[in-house]
Design a protein around this motif. Structure first.
Motif: not given
Length: 361
Positions: A345-352, A146-151, A37-50
């Motif tokens: 439980f503090v919210p995370r930010q998309r970048v940094g 973006a939500a994460s695939w985890r419970d 579902p779209r609520i889980f889509h995270n553009p940072l999954v494709s980060v190339k610095n691996y």
């Protein structure tokens, strides 16, 4: 949460609908979904610095079964831990003294909780973070980009030790048994870290580093599109110390030299990493390293148990750089801060990850 609409996509409504299922990501997988579902889509999954872990490796340290035949043996271990936490922020502990059957029973217990009848799981599902025992998907679901695939099933195990009847019947007994072993191991690690700082062995324990222990029992269900989401977004731990038990599936990555590398997968090992609060009190001597978990592309759920050593939930303690470590050449780099700042439980930010930046002097 701010209402975001793109075409027919109403993120707020879809987040609310997902949360009201009260069965988490596992519920989606059990329903047979084939797309994330779209609520889980995270553009940072494709980060190339691996970078392949063959180039940089998280240190593996033999704890000798927690038995020290001589002061030299202990000093050697202190030196290895010091090098690891100053340069990597992570290390893998082998021959750590945890009974291997206990580790397996803990993993089995967590797996059983997440695999049980969803009607039973629902009785623990909550967004009330003041509740003793909590089951949820994504503590920051309504705030994160973006939500994460985890419970997760979570409970504070210390200082107010829960009764067996407070915990889920299917895994409560093993949670209590495993937590006792974690506490013994953590006390030793904090002693070694204190000695690595040139302080008395009990220093970090005396300032409260072992006074709060929260256990997080994670399930990362199989993901039909692991290239669209993450099991856990990039973050640092708002803890003093994190002690991790994982299975053989893998997915944990840590940043080293600006690149993500795979943390070793060894179900017989224990992973240890430094948290933000320990970086703060050591005045950057020890480093809290950003890490993430990739979505689980295997056929089986990934099970991981994080033991967070944090400030006690009712504590009014204030933490700052340890005065014995300060000098004209090493002035304090952080302001003192209430322990509550480290609440995970503090919210995370998309970048940094700016967990400590606002406290820098």
């Amino acid at each position: 949460m701010e209402k975001t609409m793109v075409g027919a996509y109403d993120r707020a409504a879809e987040v609310k609908e997902f949360d009201e299922m009260k069965t988490g990501v596992k519920g989606l997988v059990d329903a047979g979904i084939t797309e994330v579902p779209r609520i889980f889509h995270n553009p940072l999954v494709s980060v190339k610095n691996y970078k392949p872990s063959s180039e940089v490796r998280i240190p593996s340290i033999d704890f000798g079964g927690r038995v020290f035949e001589s002061p030299v043996t202990r000093e050697s271990l202190v030196a290895k831990v010091k090098e690891a936490v100053e340069n990597y922020g992570f290390f893998q502990s082998i021959n750590h003294g945890f009974p291997l059957d206990l580790m397996q029973r803990m993993r089995d217990g967590v797996r059983a909780f997440h695999d049980q009848d969803p009607l039973v799981r629902k009785t623990f599902y909550t967004r009330d973070m003041d509740k003793r025992v909590k089951y949820f998907s994504n503590p920051d679901l309504f705030d994160s980009p973006a939500a994460s695939w985890r419970d997760t099933l979570t409970c504070f195990m210390f200082p107010d030790v829960p009764k067996k009847d407070d915990l889920p019947e299917i895994c409560g007994e093993i949670m209590l048994e495993y937590s006792k072993e974690v506490m013994k191991f953590a006390e030793l690690v904090f002693e070694l870290l204190s000695e690595a700082l040139g302080l008395s062995p009990n220093h970090l324990k005396d300032i409260g580093c072992t006074k709060g222990f929260c256990m997080l029992c994670h399930c990362y269900p199989p993901c039909p599109e692991p290239d669209r989401t993450l099991g856990a977004a990039q973050h640092t731990d708002r803890t003093f110390l994190t002690i991790l038990l994982q299975d053989d599936i893998g997915g944990l990555q840590a940043v080293q030299d600006g690149y993500y590398i795979d943390v070793p997968v060894n179900p017989d090992a224990i992973i240890v990493n430094i948290g933000d609060l320990l970086q703060l009190v050591t005045n950057d001597k020890f480093v809290s390293v950003e890490h993430r978990v990739m979505a689980n592309g295997s056929k089986q759920p990934r099970i991981a148990v994080s033991s967070f050593f944090v400030h006690p939930p009712t504590s009014a303690s204030v933490y700052g750089p340890i005065k014995e470590l300060l000098s004209e050449e090493n002035p304090p780099k952080y302001r003192e801060t209430p322990g509550g700042y480290s609440n995970h439980f503090v919210p995370r930010q998309r970048v940094g990850n700016n967990s400590l930046s606002h406290l820098r002097i």
